[in-house]
Design a protein around this motif. Structure first.
Motif, PDB file in Angstrom:
ATOM      1  N   GLN A 110     -22.057   6.448  10.972  1.00  0.00           N
ATOM      2  CA  GLN A 110     -23.509   6.583  10.966  1.00  0.00           C
ATOM      3  C   GLN A 110     -23.883   7.536   9.829  1.00  0.00           C
ATOM      4  OE1 GLN A 110     -24.666   7.787  14.924  1.00  0.00           O
ATOM      5  NE2 GLN A 110     -23.770   5.967  15.867  1.00  0.00           N
ATOM      6  N   ASP A 111     -24.796   7.099   8.964  1.00  0.00           N
ATOM      7  CA  ASP A 111     -25.182   7.889   7.783  1.00  0.00           C
ATOM      8  C   ASP A 111     -23.939   8.295   6.990  1.00  0.00           C
ATOM      9  OD1 ASP A 111     -27.908   7.825   8.516  1.00  0.00           O
ATOM     10  OD2 ASP A 111     -27.563   9.459   9.927  1.00  0.00           O
ATOM     11  N   TRP A 112     -23.086   7.322   6.710  1.00  0.00           N
ATOM     12  CA  TRP A 112     -21.805   7.601   6.062  1.00  0.00           C
ATOM     13  C   TRP A 112     -21.775   7.012   4.672  1.00  0.00           C
ATOM     14  CZ3 TRP A 112     -17.387   3.732   7.283  1.00  0.00           C
ATOM     15  CH2 TRP A 112     -17.912   2.451   7.532  1.00  0.00           C
ATOM     16  N   ASP A 113     -20.818   7.468   3.903  1.00  0.00           N
ATOM     17  CA  ASP A 113     -20.599   6.932   2.571  1.00  0.00           C
ATOM     18  C   ASP A 113     -19.505   5.874   2.697  1.00  0.00           C
ATOM     19  OD1 ASP A 113     -19.838   6.403  -0.083  1.00  0.00           O
ATOM     20  OD2 ASP A 113     -20.317   8.453  -0.727  1.00  0.00           O
ATOM     21  N   LEU A 114     -19.922   4.627   2.894  1.00  0.00           N
ATOM     22  CA  LEU A 114     -18.977   3.543   3.147  1.00  0.00           C
ATOM     23  C   LEU A 114     -17.951   3.434   2.030  1.00  0.00           C
ATOM     24  CD1 LEU A 114     -18.004   0.980   4.632  1.00  0.00           C
ATOM     25  CD2 LEU A 114     -19.790  -0.292   3.401  1.00  0.00           C
ATOM     26  N   ALA A 115     -18.403   3.496   0.791  1.00  0.00           N
ATOM     27  CA  ALA A 115     -17.493   3.304  -0.336  1.00  0.00           C
ATOM     28  C   ALA A 115     -16.397   4.367  -0.358  1.00  0.00           C
ATOM     29  CB  ALA A 115     -18.274   3.324  -1.651  1.00  0.00           C
ATOM     30  N   ARG A 116     -16.760   5.621  -0.104  1.00  0.00           N
ATOM     31  CA  ARG A 116     -15.755   6.691  -0.116  1.00  0.00           C
ATOM     32  C   ARG A 116     -14.782   6.548   1.053  1.00  0.00           C
ATOM     33  NH1 ARG A 116     -17.453  12.547  -0.507  1.00  0.00           N
ATOM     34  NH2 ARG A 116     -15.380  12.752  -1.409  1.00  0.00           N
ATOM     35  N   SER A 117     -15.280   6.120   2.198  1.00  0.00           N
ATOM     36  CA  SER A 117     -14.400   5.916   3.347  1.00  0.00           C
ATOM     37  C   SER A 117     -13.390   4.809   3.070  1.00  0.00           C
ATOM     38  CB  SER A 117     -15.225   5.566   4.593  1.00  0.00           C
ATOM     39  OG  SER A 117     -16.056   6.637   4.979  1.00  0.00           O
ATOM     40  N   ILE A 118     -13.857   3.726   2.491  1.00  0.00           N
ATOM     41  CA  ILE A 118     -12.955   2.617   2.182  1.00  0.00           C
ATOM     42  C   ILE A 118     -11.980   3.014   1.083  1.00  0.00           C
ATOM     43  CG2 ILE A 118     -12.837   0.263   1.299  1.00  0.00           C
ATOM     44  CD1 ILE A 118     -13.827   0.513   4.208  1.00  0.00           C
ATOM     45  N   GLU A 119     -12.454   3.784   0.103  1.00  0.00           N
ATOM     46  CA  GLU A 119     -11.569   4.267  -0.955  1.00  0.00           C
ATOM     47  C   GLU A 119     -10.426   5.113  -0.369  1.00  0.00           C
ATOM     48  OE1 GLU A 119     -11.824   7.181  -4.906  1.00  0.00           O
ATOM     49  OE2 GLU A 119     -13.646   6.551  -3.864  1.00  0.00           O
ATOM     50  N   THR A 120     -10.757   5.941   0.599  1.00  0.00           N
ATOM     51  CA  THR A 120      -9.739   6.782   1.234  1.00  0.00           C
ATOM     52  C   THR A 120      -8.783   5.930   2.066  1.00  0.00           C
ATOM     53  OG1 THR A 120     -11.340   8.583   1.341  1.00  0.00           O
ATOM     54  CG2 THR A 120      -9.371   8.788   2.711  1.00  0.00           C
ATOM     55  N   LEU A 121      -9.319   4.960   2.779  1.00  0.00           N
ATOM     56  CA  LEU A 121      -8.488   4.057   3.571  1.00  0.00           C
ATOM     57  C   LEU A 121      -7.465   3.356   2.683  1.00  0.00           C
ATOM     58  CD1 LEU A 121      -8.237   2.835   6.504  1.00  0.00           C
ATOM     59  CD2 LEU A 121      -9.714   0.979   5.672  1.00  0.00           C
ATOM     60  N   VAL A 122      -7.918   2.862   1.544  1.00  0.00           N
ATOM     61  CA  VAL A 122      -7.023   2.169   0.611  1.00  0.00           C
ATOM     62  C   VAL A 122      -5.994   3.137   0.050  1.00  0.00           C
ATOM     63  CG1 VAL A 122      -6.910   0.926  -1.576  1.00  0.00           C
ATOM     64  CG2 VAL A 122      -8.750   0.418   0.039  1.00  0.00           C
ATOM     65  N   ALA A 123      -6.407   4.370  -0.266  1.00  0.00           N
ATOM     66  CA  ALA A 123      -5.478   5.354  -0.811  1.00  0.00           C
ATOM     67  C   ALA A 123      -4.370   5.673   0.183  1.00  0.00           C
ATOM     68  CB  ALA A 123      -6.227   6.634  -1.184  1.00  0.00           C
ATOM     69  N   LEU A 124      -4.690   5.759   1.457  1.00  0.00           N
ATOM     70  CA  LEU A 124      -3.677   6.045   2.475  1.00  0.00           C
ATOM     71  C   LEU A 124      -2.660   4.910   2.557  1.00  0.00           C
ATOM     72  CD1 LEU A 124      -6.035   7.563   5.169  1.00  0.00           C
ATOM     73  CD2 LEU A 124      -4.275   8.796   3.885  1.00  0.00           C
ATOM     74  N   ARG A 125      -3.145   3.706   2.354  1.00  0.00           N
ATOM     75  CA  ARG A 125      -2.220   2.563   2.293  1.00  0.00           C
ATOM     76  C   ARG A 125      -1.332   2.671   1.054  1.00  0.00           C
ATOM     77  NH1 ARG A 125      -2.643  -2.071  -0.830  1.00  0.00           N
ATOM     78  NH2 ARG A 125      -1.578  -3.934  -0.064  1.00  0.00           N
ATOM     79  N   ASP A 126      -1.943   2.952  -0.073  1.00  0.00           N
ATOM     80  CA  ASP A 126      -1.186   3.035  -1.321  1.00  0.00           C
ATOM     81  C   ASP A 126      -0.138   4.150  -1.282  1.00  0.00           C
ATOM     82  OD1 ASP A 126      -2.699   0.944  -2.253  1.00  0.00           O
ATOM     83  OD2 ASP A 126      -4.026   2.199  -3.489  1.00  0.00           O
ATOM     84  N   GLU A 127      -0.411   5.193  -0.507  1.00  0.00           N
ATOM     85  CA  GLU A 127       0.523   6.312  -0.386  1.00  0.00           C
ATOM     86  C   GLU A 127       1.634   6.046   0.624  1.00  0.00           C
ATOM     87  OE1 GLU A 127      -2.029   9.583   0.565  1.00  0.00           O
ATOM     88  OE2 GLU A 127      -3.243   9.270  -1.246  1.00  0.00           O
ATOM     89  N   GLY A 128       1.563   4.917   1.328  1.00  0.00           N
ATOM     90  CA  GLY A 128       2.612   4.554   2.267  1.00  0.00           C
ATOM     91  C   GLY A 128       2.449   5.116   3.664  1.00  0.00           C
ATOM     92  N   LYS A 129       1.343   5.773   3.924  1.00  0.00           N
ATOM     93  CA  LYS A 129       1.135   6.320   5.267  1.00  0.00           C
ATOM     94  C   LYS A 129       0.678   5.249   6.250  1.00  0.00           C
ATOM     95  CE  LYS A 129       0.298  10.964   3.545  1.00  0.00           C
ATOM     96  NZ  LYS A 129      -0.652  12.080   3.421  1.00  0.00           N
ATOM     97  N   ALA A 130       0.202   4.150   5.718  1.00  0.00           N
ATOM     98  CA  ALA A 130      -0.141   2.973   6.521  1.00  0.00           C
ATOM     99  C   ALA A 130       0.345   1.746   5.759  1.00  0.00           C
ATOM    100  CB  ALA A 130      -1.641   2.890   6.759  1.00  0.00           C
TER     101      ALA A 130
END
Length: 274
Positions: A110-130
């Motif tokens: 709610q009232d969030w920065d969707l793009a930054r959240s998705i960017e972080t989600l992708v980064a966690l995948r790229d780092e191998g944590k997911a």
């Protein structure tokens, strides 16, 4: 066991064990037992307050970690980059693992920065944590934005889906973009098995109504199910749903049931029609 795979790293058994609302020793015992019975897909979330209990079961099980598909989720109030990272670190510590196999945003913020959240989600995948990433409880419009505008390499979406709630537009989109759809609350908290149509089909095949309701979902391309079950009897019955021989007439009858009974819709839920 039948598995779902996607081009973005998902390799997930079609039947998993849902763990909400189990906590503590009940949860540990249920997960440990499920693994002993052959389950290889466990679904949890930070909001379930049971990741430590799931982690304890993983430590006590003889099944190697690499054979288990583990899903967890970050809650909607921790979607800022630093908070999301900390949420996953907390989850990994509680689960006793260095990665999860699928990491979901649990609900839209709610009232969030969707793009930054998705960017972080992708980064966690790229780092191998997911190993793979996805979203849960996103309506079609928001999922389309994440895939088409932000280009996120999602592997899955998790939503309420059962014989009494339709998700065809979302399912069609997921198939077009190589996403698995995981159906939570796949038995509509017992309501599906109470339907006379489903009971009649179960009697015809000599199986349980709950098994018919699960197999109707499992027969659909790209759909996984995560029913919660704590007893040995119910865990075995859910696994055996894969062997129920529904025919075209059975599937048509279930498809004809009303599809407007949503069980889960908290006050912070998105506009489901958006």
């Amino acid at each position: 066991m039948h598995r779902l795979t996607t081009r973005h790293g998902l390799d997930m058994p079609a039947i998993g064990l849902g763990t909400w609302p189990m906590t503590g020793e009940q949860c540990t015992s249920a997960v440990r037992q499920a693994l002993a019975l052959g389950y290889r897909h466990i679904d949890t979330a930070t909001a379930y307050n049971n990741e430590d209990a799931v982690g304890q079961a993983l430590r006590e099980s003889d099944v190697p970690r690499e054979q288990i598909h583990l899903t967890t989720k970050v809650w909607w109030d921790r979607l800022a980059p630093t908070a999301m990272r900390q949420s996953l670190e907390d989850s990994l510590r509680a689960l006793g693992t260095d990665h999860v196999d699928l990491f979901h945003i649990h609900w839209p913020g709610q009232d969030w920065d969707l793009a930054r959240s998705i960017e972080t989600l992708v980064a966690l995948r790229d780092e191998g944590k997911a190993r793979a990433i996805g979203v849960a409880n996103f309506p079609l419009g928001l999922l389309r934005q994440v895939i088409e505008e932000l280009g996120a390499p999602l592997s899955a979406i998790q939503v309420e889906y059962h014989a009494l709630l339709g998700q065809q537009p979302l399912l069609d989109y997921a198939r077009q973009h190589d996403l698995a759809l995981t159906a939570y609350t796949p038995l509509a908290r017992g309501r599906a098995a109470e339907q006379q149509v489903i009971r009649d089909i179960a009697a015809k095949h000599g199986v349980l109504p709950s098994q018919v309701a699960l197999k109707w979902l499992l027969d659909q391309d790209g759909v996984a199910v995560i029913p919660k079950a704590s007893s040995r009897e119910n865990q075995l019955a859910n696994l055996a749903a894969l062997d129920v021989p529904l025919d075209a007439q059975d599937r048509a009858l279930i498809a004809g049931l009303p599809k407007d009974q949503r069980v889960v819709s908290p006050e912070f839920a998105p506009d489901w029609n958006s």
